[in-house]
Design a protein around this motif. Structure first.
Motif, mmCIF file in Angstrom:
data_model
loop_
_atom_site.group_PDB
_atom_site.id
_atom_site.type_symbol
_atom_site.label_atom_id
_atom_site.label_comp_id
_atom_site.label_asym_id
_atom_site.label_seq_id
_atom_site.Cartn_x
_atom_site.Cartn_y
_atom_site.Cartn_z
ATOM 1 N N ASN A 35 -5.750 4.409 -1.982
ATOM 2 C CA ASN A 35 -4.710 5.179 -2.630
ATOM 3 C C ASN A 35 -4.353 6.425 -1.848
ATOM 4 O O ASN A 35 -3.191 6.768 -1.740
ATOM 5 N N SER A 36 -5.344 7.117 -1.298
ATOM 6 C CA SER A 36 -5.044 8.316 -0.526
ATOM 7 C C SER A 36 -4.289 7.948 0.748
ATOM 8 O O SER A 36 -3.395 8.666 1.175
ATOM 9 N N GLU A 37 -4.635 6.805 1.330
ATOM 10 C CA GLU A 37 -3.927 6.329 2.515
ATOM 11 C C GLU A 37 -2.462 6.052 2.178
ATOM 12 O O GLU A 37 -1.564 6.406 2.920
ATOM 13 N N CYS A 38 -2.234 5.438 1.038
ATOM 14 C CA CYS A 38 -0.886 5.066 0.637
ATOM 15 C C CYS A 38 -0.068 6.268 0.184
ATOM 16 O O CYS A 38 1.157 6.220 0.200
ATOM 17 N N SER A 39 -0.720 7.326 -0.235
ATOM 18 C CA SER A 39 0.014 8.503 -0.670
ATOM 19 C C SER A 39 0.232 9.501 0.467
ATOM 20 O O SER A 39 0.798 10.563 0.254
ATOM 21 N N ASP A 40 -0.171 9.146 1.670
ATOM 22 C CA ASP A 40 0.050 9.993 2.839
ATOM 23 C C ASP A 40 1.498 9.827 3.300
ATOM 24 O O ASP A 40 1.817 8.986 4.131
ATOM 25 N N ARG A 41 2.381 10.620 2.705
ATOM 26 C CA ARG A 41 3.819 10.492 2.986
ATOM 27 C C ARG A 41 4.136 10.766 4.456
ATOM 28 O O ARG A 41 5.068 10.196 4.999
ATOM 29 N N GLN A 42 3.355 11.612 5.097
ATOM 30 C CA GLN A 42 3.580 11.892 6.518
ATOM 31 C C GLN A 42 3.378 10.628 7.341
ATOM 32 O O GLN A 42 4.190 10.292 8.198
ATOM 33 N N LYS A 43 2.293 9.900 7.063
ATOM 34 C CA LYS A 43 2.008 8.664 7.802
ATOM 35 C C LYS A 43 3.086 7.618 7.513
ATOM 36 O O LYS A 43 3.565 6.942 8.427
ATOM 37 N N LEU A 44 3.489 7.484 6.249
ATOM 38 C CA LEU A 44 4.545 6.536 5.892
ATOM 39 C C LEU A 44 5.870 6.907 6.550
ATOM 40 O O LEU A 44 6.600 6.036 7.029
ATOM 41 N N THR A 45 6.163 8.203 6.615
ATOM 42 C CA THR A 45 7.394 8.660 7.263
ATOM 43 C C THR A 45 7.358 8.358 8.753
ATOM 44 O O THR A 45 8.362 7.951 9.342
ATOM 45 N N GLU A 46 6.202 8.546 9.383
ATOM 46 C CA GLU A 46 6.059 8.226 10.809
ATOM 47 C C GLU A 46 6.303 6.733 11.061
ATOM 48 O O GLU A 46 6.971 6.361 12.027
ATOM 49 N N ILE A 47 5.763 5.889 10.186
ATOM 50 C CA ILE A 47 5.967 4.445 10.337
ATOM 51 C C ILE A 47 7.441 4.105 10.159
ATOM 52 O O ILE A 47 8.006 3.331 10.945
ATOM 53 N N ALA A 48 8.081 4.684 9.144
ATOM 54 C CA ALA A 48 9.512 4.422 8.903
ATOM 55 C C ALA A 48 10.360 4.885 10.079
ATOM 56 O O ALA A 48 11.270 4.169 10.526
ATOM 57 N N THR A 49 10.053 6.051 10.617
ATOM 58 C CA THR A 49 10.802 6.584 11.755
ATOM 59 C C THR A 49 10.608 5.724 12.994
ATOM 60 O O THR A 49 11.572 5.431 13.709
ATOM 61 N N GLY A 54 2.047 -6.057 12.596
ATOM 62 C CA GLY A 54 0.829 -6.838 12.430
ATOM 63 C C GLY A 54 -0.396 -6.188 13.042
ATOM 64 O O GLY A 54 -1.525 -6.483 12.652
ATOM 65 N N ASN A 55 -0.196 -5.302 13.999
ATOM 66 C CA ASN A 55 -1.316 -4.618 14.653
ATOM 67 C C ASN A 55 -1.802 -3.388 13.892
ATOM 68 O O ASN A 55 -2.758 -2.746 14.311
ATOM 69 N N ILE A 56 -1.153 -3.066 12.782
ATOM 70 C CA ILE A 56 -1.608 -1.941 11.964
ATOM 71 C C ILE A 56 -2.809 -2.429 11.164
ATOM 72 O O ILE A 56 -2.733 -3.426 10.451
ATOM 73 N N ALA A 57 -3.915 -1.741 11.291
ATOM 74 C CA ALA A 57 -5.186 -2.220 10.734
ATOM 75 C C ALA A 57 -5.246 -2.171 9.208
ATOM 76 O O ALA A 57 -5.829 -3.045 8.594
ATOM 77 N N GLU A 58 -4.669 -1.158 8.603
ATOM 78 C CA GLU A 58 -4.772 -0.997 7.158
ATOM 79 C C GLU A 58 -3.758 -1.911 6.469
ATOM 80 O O GLU A 58 -2.567 -1.832 6.752
ATOM 81 N N PRO A 59 -4.210 -2.778 5.543
ATOM 82 C CA PRO A 59 -3.300 -3.735 4.899
ATOM 83 C C PRO A 59 -2.130 -3.080 4.174
ATOM 84 O O PRO A 59 -1.015 -3.579 4.217
ATOM 85 N N GLY A 60 -2.381 -1.964 3.519
ATOM 86 C CA GLY A 60 -1.305 -1.285 2.799
ATOM 87 C C GLY A 60 -0.254 -0.726 3.733
ATOM 88 O O GLY A 60 0.950 -0.875 3.506
ATOM 89 N N LEU A 61 -0.702 -0.079 4.803
ATOM 90 C CA LEU A 61 0.243 0.472 5.772
ATOM 91 C C LEU A 61 0.957 -0.645 6.525
ATOM 92 O O LEU A 61 2.120 -0.502 6.910
ATOM 93 N N GLN A 62 0.275 -1.762 6.719
ATOM 94 C CA GLN A 62 0.900 -2.908 7.360
ATOM 95 C C GLN A 62 2.041 -3.428 6.484
ATOM 96 O O GLN A 62 3.140 -3.696 6.973
ATOM 97 N N ALA A 63 1.809 -3.550 5.180
ATOM 98 C CA ALA A 63 2.861 -3.984 4.245
ATOM 99 C C ALA A 63 4.016 -2.994 4.260
ATOM 100 O O ALA A 63 5.189 -3.387 4.228
ATOM 101 N N ALA A 64 3.696 -1.710 4.338
ATOM 102 C CA ALA A 64 4.733 -0.683 4.385
ATOM 103 C C ALA A 64 5.559 -0.803 5.667
ATOM 104 O O ALA A 64 6.782 -0.641 5.650
ATOM 105 N N ALA A 65 4.916 -1.100 6.786
ATOM 106 C CA ALA A 65 5.637 -1.250 8.058
ATOM 107 C C ALA A 65 6.577 -2.450 8.016
ATOM 108 O O ALA A 65 7.712 -2.370 8.493
ATOM 109 N N TYR A 66 6.121 -3.558 7.432
ATOM 110 C CA TYR A 66 7.003 -4.725 7.306
ATOM 111 C C TYR A 66 8.228 -4.383 6.462
ATOM 112 O O TYR A 66 9.343 -4.797 6.761
ATOM 113 N N LYS A 67 8.030 -3.598 5.399
ATOM 114 C CA LYS A 67 9.155 -3.198 4.542
ATOM 115 C C LYS A 67 10.110 -2.309 5.325
ATOM 116 O O LYS A 67 11.330 -2.436 5.193
ATOM 117 N N ALA A 68 9.593 -1.415 6.137
ATOM 118 C CA ALA A 68 10.448 -0.534 6.935
ATOM 119 C C ALA A 68 11.275 -1.353 7.922
ATOM 120 O O ALA A 68 12.474 -1.111 8.082
#
Length: 102
Positions: A24-38, A58-72
């Motif tokens: 949850n803390s990983e997923c709420s890291d808006r800075q990291k999510l913004t970096e992936i989106a950018t 696919g090379n993003i290790a964390e499953p949640g951030l990987q799902a977020a990258a696919y969405k971006a």
């Protein structure tokens, strides 16, 4: 013997909750999510192929951030492309948390 069973029981209860809390803390890291989106936006605007983008995500290790990258990637490839990175980051955060849901 009872003490050992108690410790094992506590481990079975606490470890999953600790891992979920970390997710949850990983997923709420808006800075990291913004970096992936950018990064996804920049890669798409530079004409990177869908296969290469999928490999990057696919090379993003964390499953949640990987799902977020696919969405971006999806948001910037398909028409109409996303215009608001903050809105996209909110959706990415939701998908990140959903990837960790039991």
């Amino acid at each position: 013997m009872m003490k050992k069973e108690l410790i094992m029981g506590l481990c079975l209860v606490l470890l999953p909750s600790m891992a979920f809390g970390q997710a949850n803390s990983e997923c709420s890291d808006r800075q990291k999510l913004t970096e992936i989106a950018t990064e996804a936006r920049d890669r798409v605007s530079q004409g990177e192929s869908e296969d290469s983008l999928a490999m990057w995500a696919g090379n993003i290790a964390e499953p949640g951030l990987q799902a977020a990258a696919y969405k971006a990637i999806e948001a910037f490839i398909f028409r109409p492309p996303a215009k608001s990175v903050p809105q996209l980051v909110t959706v990415m955060g939701f998908l990140c948390n959903k990837a960790y849901s039991p």
